[in-house]
Write a protein that holds these residues in place. Structure first.
Motif, PDB file in Angstrom:
ATOM      1  N   PRO A 125     -17.263   6.706  10.344  1.00  0.00           N
ATOM      2  CA  PRO A 125     -15.828   6.756  10.052  1.00  0.00           C
ATOM      3  C   PRO A 125     -15.579   7.322   8.664  1.00  0.00           C
ATOM      4  CG  PRO A 125     -16.653   4.516   9.863  1.00  0.00           C
ATOM      5  CD  PRO A 125     -17.770   5.326  10.440  1.00  0.00           C
ATOM      6  N   THR A 126     -14.471   8.014   8.529  1.00  0.00           N
ATOM      7  CA  THR A 126     -14.075   8.534   7.228  1.00  0.00           C
ATOM      8  C   THR A 126     -13.397   7.437   6.418  1.00  0.00           C
ATOM      9  OG1 THR A 126     -11.877   9.216   7.964  1.00  0.00           O
ATOM     10  CG2 THR A 126     -13.692  10.787   8.294  1.00  0.00           C
ATOM     11  N   ALA A 127     -13.222   7.685   5.125  1.00  0.00           N
ATOM     12  CA  ALA A 127     -12.523   6.725   4.270  1.00  0.00           C
ATOM     13  C   ALA A 127     -11.102   6.514   4.775  1.00  0.00           C
ATOM     14  CB  ALA A 127     -12.523   7.222   2.828  1.00  0.00           C
ATOM     15  N   ARG A 128     -10.448   7.585   5.176  1.00  0.00           N
ATOM     16  CA  ARG A 128      -9.075   7.479   5.669  1.00  0.00           C
ATOM     17  C   ARG A 128      -9.000   6.610   6.915  1.00  0.00           C
ATOM     18  NH1 ARG A 128      -6.140  10.898   9.200  1.00  0.00           N
ATOM     19  NH2 ARG A 128      -3.890  10.596   9.016  1.00  0.00           N
ATOM     20  N   GLN A 129      -9.925   6.784   7.824  1.00  0.00           N
ATOM     21  CA  GLN A 129      -9.925   5.974   9.042  1.00  0.00           C
ATOM     22  C   GLN A 129     -10.122   4.493   8.721  1.00  0.00           C
ATOM     23  OE1 GLN A 129     -13.075   8.181  10.921  1.00  0.00           O
ATOM     24  NE2 GLN A 129     -11.689   9.193  12.359  1.00  0.00           N
ATOM     25  N   ILE A 130     -11.037   4.196   7.820  1.00  0.00           N
ATOM     26  CA  ILE A 130     -11.294   2.800   7.461  1.00  0.00           C
ATOM     27  C   ILE A 130     -10.050   2.168   6.843  1.00  0.00           C
ATOM     28  CG2 ILE A 130     -12.620   1.302   5.916  1.00  0.00           C
ATOM     29  CD1 ILE A 130     -14.957   3.269   6.234  1.00  0.00           C
ATOM     30  N   LEU A 131      -9.376   2.896   5.958  1.00  0.00           N
ATOM     31  CA  LEU A 131      -8.218   2.347   5.266  1.00  0.00           C
ATOM     32  C   LEU A 131      -7.023   2.187   6.198  1.00  0.00           C
ATOM     33  CD1 LEU A 131      -8.668   4.376   1.981  1.00  0.00           C
ATOM     34  CD2 LEU A 131      -8.789   1.881   2.180  1.00  0.00           C
ATOM     35  N   LEU A 132      -6.825   3.127   7.108  1.00  0.00           N
ATOM     36  CA  LEU A 132      -5.718   2.989   8.065  1.00  0.00           C
ATOM     37  C   LEU A 132      -5.968   1.825   9.024  1.00  0.00           C
ATOM     38  CD1 LEU A 132      -4.771   6.685   8.936  1.00  0.00           C
ATOM     39  CD2 LEU A 132      -3.639   5.097   7.369  1.00  0.00           C
ATOM     40  N   ALA A 133      -7.218   1.643   9.430  1.00  0.00           N
ATOM     41  CA  ALA A 133      -7.540   0.500  10.289  1.00  0.00           C
ATOM     42  C   ALA A 133      -7.299  -0.807   9.541  1.00  0.00           C
ATOM     43  CB  ALA A 133      -8.990   0.590  10.752  1.00  0.00           C
ATOM     44  N   ALA A 134      -7.648  -0.859   8.253  1.00  0.00           N
ATOM     45  CA  ALA A 134      -7.401  -2.060   7.451  1.00  0.00           C
ATOM     46  C   ALA A 134      -5.909  -2.330   7.335  1.00  0.00           C
ATOM     47  CB  ALA A 134      -8.025  -1.910   6.071  1.00  0.00           C
ATOM     48  N   ALA A 135      -5.104  -1.269   7.227  1.00  0.00           N
ATOM     49  CA  ALA A 135      -3.655  -1.438   7.138  1.00  0.00           C
ATOM     50  C   ALA A 135      -3.102  -2.097   8.392  1.00  0.00           C
ATOM     51  CB  ALA A 135      -2.986  -0.085   6.909  1.00  0.00           C
ATOM     52  N   ILE A 136      -3.593  -1.682   9.553  1.00  0.00           N
ATOM     53  CA  ILE A 136      -3.122  -2.271  10.805  1.00  0.00           C
ATOM     54  C   ILE A 136      -3.586  -3.718  10.935  1.00  0.00           C
ATOM     55  CG2 ILE A 136      -3.370  -2.159  13.313  1.00  0.00           C
ATOM     56  CD1 ILE A 136      -3.292   0.830  13.100  1.00  0.00           C
ATOM     57  N   ALA A 137      -4.838  -3.990  10.576  1.00  0.00           N
ATOM     58  CA  ALA A 137      -5.341  -5.358  10.654  1.00  0.00           C
ATOM     59  C   ALA A 137      -4.559  -6.293   9.752  1.00  0.00           C
ATOM     60  CB  ALA A 137      -6.825  -5.385  10.290  1.00  0.00           C
ATOM     61  N   MET A 138      -4.041  -5.771   8.648  1.00  0.00           N
ATOM     62  CA  MET A 138      -3.302  -6.596   7.702  1.00  0.00           C
ATOM     63  C   MET A 138      -2.019  -7.157   8.307  1.00  0.00           C
ATOM     64  SD  MET A 138      -3.524  -7.791   4.663  1.00  0.00           S
ATOM     65  CE  MET A 138      -4.810  -6.741   3.994  1.00  0.00           C
ATOM     66  N   ALA A 139      -1.522  -6.552   9.395  1.00  0.00           N
ATOM     67  CA  ALA A 139      -0.273  -7.008  10.013  1.00  0.00           C
ATOM     68  C   ALA A 139      -0.367  -8.431  10.535  1.00  0.00           C
ATOM     69  CB  ALA A 139       0.129  -6.065  11.141  1.00  0.00           C
ATOM     70  N   THR A 140      -1.562  -8.943  10.804  1.00  0.00           N
ATOM     71  CA  THR A 140      -1.707 -10.297  11.345  1.00  0.00           C
ATOM     72  C   THR A 140      -1.883 -11.344  10.248  1.00  0.00           C
ATOM     73  OG1 THR A 140      -4.121 -10.072  11.564  1.00  0.00           O
ATOM     74  CG2 THR A 140      -2.762  -9.370  13.436  1.00  0.00           C
ATOM     75  N   ALA A 141      -1.846 -10.946   8.971  1.00  0.00           N
ATOM     76  CA  ALA A 141      -2.030 -11.909   7.886  1.00  0.00           C
ATOM     77  C   ALA A 141      -0.832 -12.838   7.797  1.00  0.00           C
ATOM     78  CB  ALA A 141      -2.229 -11.173   6.560  1.00  0.00           C
ATOM     79  N   PRO A 142      -1.029 -14.104   7.393  1.00  0.00           N
ATOM     80  CA  PRO A 142       0.104 -15.009   7.193  1.00  0.00           C
ATOM     81  C   PRO A 142       1.082 -14.427   6.178  1.00  0.00           C
ATOM     82  CG  PRO A 142      -1.974 -16.209   7.123  1.00  0.00           C
ATOM     83  CD  PRO A 142      -2.319 -14.756   7.144  1.00  0.00           C
ATOM     84  N   SER A 143       2.378 -14.586   6.436  1.00  0.00           N
ATOM     85  CA  SER A 143       3.397 -13.982   5.584  1.00  0.00           C
ATOM     86  C   SER A 143       4.117 -14.984   4.705  1.00  0.00           C
ATOM     87  CB  SER A 143       4.423 -13.233   6.445  1.00  0.00           C
ATOM     88  OG  SER A 143       5.036 -14.128   7.361  1.00  0.00           O
ATOM     89  N   ASP A 144       3.790 -16.257   4.826  1.00  0.00           N
ATOM     90  CA  ASP A 144       4.488 -17.250   4.020  1.00  0.00           C
ATOM     91  C   ASP A 144       3.656 -18.520   3.963  1.00  0.00           C
ATOM     92  OD1 ASP A 144       6.384 -18.282   2.393  1.00  0.00           O
ATOM     93  OD2 ASP A 144       7.910 -18.584   3.942  1.00  0.00           O
ATOM     94  N   GLY A 145       3.995 -19.380   3.030  1.00  0.00           N
ATOM     95  CA  GLY A 145       3.311 -20.647   2.860  1.00  0.00           C
ATOM     96  C   GLY A 145       3.792 -21.322   1.597  1.00  0.00           C
ATOM     97  N   ALA A 146       3.314 -22.521   1.375  1.00  0.00           N
ATOM     98  CA  ALA A 146       3.742 -23.267   0.189  1.00  0.00           C
ATOM     99  C   ALA A 146       3.097 -22.737  -1.078  1.00  0.00           C
ATOM    100  CB  ALA A 146       3.412 -24.751   0.363  1.00  0.00           C
ATOM    101  N   TYR A 147       1.901 -22.150  -0.945  1.00  0.00           N
ATOM    102  CA  TYR A 147       1.155 -21.678  -2.119  1.00  0.00           C
ATOM    103  C   TYR A 147       0.543 -20.316  -1.828  1.00  0.00           C
ATOM    104  CZ  TYR A 147       1.281 -26.667  -3.261  1.00  0.00           C
ATOM    105  OH  TYR A 147       1.689 -27.953  -3.501  1.00  0.00           O
ATOM    106  N   TRP A 148       0.489 -19.505  -2.881  1.00  0.00           N
ATOM    107  CA  TRP A 148      -0.318 -18.286  -2.836  1.00  0.00           C
ATOM    108  C   TRP A 148      -1.650 -18.644  -3.480  1.00  0.00           C
ATOM    109  CZ3 TRP A 148      -0.402 -13.629  -0.629  1.00  0.00           C
ATOM    110  CH2 TRP A 148      -1.295 -12.681  -1.125  1.00  0.00           C
ATOM    111  N   ARG A 149      -2.702 -18.587  -2.690  1.00  0.00           N
ATOM    112  CA  ARG A 149      -3.998 -19.077  -3.130  1.00  0.00           C
ATOM    113  C   ARG A 149      -5.003 -17.924  -3.205  1.00  0.00           C
ATOM    114  NH1 ARG A 149      -7.773 -23.207   0.411  1.00  0.00           N
ATOM    115  NH2 ARG A 149      -9.487 -23.453  -1.077  1.00  0.00           N
ATOM    116  N   THR A 150      -5.709 -17.853  -4.316  1.00  0.00           N
ATOM    117  CA  THR A 150      -6.816 -16.908  -4.450  1.00  0.00           C
ATOM    118  C   THR A 150      -8.054 -17.672  -4.886  1.00  0.00           C
ATOM    119  OG1 THR A 150      -6.231 -16.395  -6.754  1.00  0.00           O
ATOM    120  CG2 THR A 150      -5.325 -14.973  -5.034  1.00  0.00           C
TER     121      THR A 150
END
Length: 384
Positions: free
Chosen positions: A101-126
């Motif tokens: 895969p090219t760098a562009r393909q990897i990054l675009l796939a990551a962008a789509i996968a990010m759509a399922t990330a939680p969008s809210d919560g009581a805390y932003w945790r790192t």
């Protein structure tokens, strides 16, 4: 994914990849079926997932058993990203198990996968592990030191942001370094000189201890607020963070404006480097929506200079897909690497590497890394 269904050759390629020989188990078969269903089903709006959802385990055997096939499936999803006038998000070519895969393909796939990330919560945790590869003061061997830091940021009135962390200690980086360390008398601490040029990311006159330190913690007053990044110097409130646009074209214009405001007019490669750093700030730490983080990935996908390295393990031993690029740091050319989790699109680690001169004139690798154990929203607060 209508756009994929309109290209039967690409869909057939994906079917062929999923039919490759691999581990025979019910888990793998289930994974293949779910991937095919996702590729052929009509598009649906992303559903919000629990802030502390348990990671799906069906993907791992597919990824490990089919090697390139699983990556190709994830990348085939990237053709659903719409194009626009400023950022090149046009459909990517079909991929195969033999074509990395090219760098562009990897990054675009990551962008789509990010759509399922939680969008809210009581805390932003790192929760991160940071590390440095530094030369010993006598330049005979490389020392690896590590620390952890976990933060909870909250929008609740009257509640403070919190942090916990610990210094994990230092030790020779490799077996070769350990042998040189033993020859040097197996020191348990390293006192650095006033001039640390070429030794790595270590403070002048620092005392580096081999032994771990005690757990620490308290109110959190740094991080994305009043921090050193391009955005974090200016966006110091939740209200300011909410002004970051989620459209990739608008986000790019927003970032360019902030870069110019902070550092003056940049052109060409300088602006590209600053823009890339701003996108990485968003992806790796800012408490913004999944759409904003996905757009940051899309901007990175449109930029030159990022090269795919394929499947790697990050500093914590986790499997991911790596992208490398080069930047000038401290008047020295450094190799940088971003490692992405193929399943979630989340960053696993960012790494910096450069070559320095050790004792006897030999070249040694020094640098630093940040490994991300958790980034995102949660309802689970810090232990009191």
């Amino acid at each position: 994914m209508d756009e994929l269904n309109d290209r039967p050759d690409e869909l057939a390629a994906v079917h062929d990849l999923l039919s490759m020989p691999g581990p025979s188990s019910e888990v793998v078969d289930s994974g293949r079926a779910r991937l095919l269903a996702a590729l052929t089903a009509p598009p649906q709006a992303p559903q919000r997932v629990p802030a502390r959802r348990k990671r799906s385990r069906w993907w791992a055997p597919v990824r490990n058993g089919l090697i390139g096939a699983a990556s190709a499936v994830a990348l085939a999803l990237a053709v659903a990203v719409p194009s626009n006038s400023l950022i090149d998000l046009s459909p990517v070519p079909a991929v195969s198990a033999s074509a990395p895969p090219t760098a562009r393909q990897i990054l675009l796939a990551a962008a789509i996968a990010m759509a399922t990330a939680p969008s809210d919560g009581a805390y932003w945790r790192t929760d991160v592990v940071t590390g440095q590869l530094i030369l010993s003061p006598d330049r005979r061997y490389v020392v690896k030191r590590q620390s952890t830091r976990e933060t909870w940021l909250t929008r609740k009135n009257g509640e403070q942001d919190r942090w916990t962390g610990r210094y994990l200690g230092a030790r020779p980086a490799t077996s070769q370094d350990e042998a040189a360390w033993r020859t040097a008398g197996s020191p348990s601490r390293w006192q650095y000189p006033a001039d640390v040029t070429g030794l790595g990311r270590v403070s002048p006159q620092a005392l580096v201890e081999a032994a771990p330190g005690p757990p620490q913690g308290g109110p959190h007053r740094v991080g994305w607020r009043n921090a050193d990044g391009i955005l974090t110097k200016q966006l110091v409130s939740w209200t300011a963070l909410s002004t970051i646009p989620s459209d990739p074209t608008a986000l790019r214009a927003f970032l360019v404006t902030h870069i110019a405001r902070e550092n003056g007019a940049y052109v060409g490669r300088e602006m590209e480097a600053e823009l890339r750093e701003s996108c990485l700030e968003i992806i790796t730490g800012l408490p913004v929506s999944p759409e904003v983080r996905a757009s940051a990935y899309q901007i990175l996908a449109s930029m030159p200079g990022m090269k795919p390295e394929g499947a790697v393990t990050d500093p914590l031993g986790r499997a991911g897909l790596a992208l490398s690029y080069q930047v000038m740091r401290d008047e020295r050319l450094s190799d940088e690497r971003l490692v992405i989790d193929a399943e979630s699109g989340l960053p696993l680690a960012t790494e910096t590497r450069s070559v320095s001169r050790g004792a006897g004139g030999r070249d040694v690798e020094i640098g630093s890394f940040t490994a991300y154990r958790q980034i995102g929203w949660t309802d689970e607060g810090p232990a009191q």
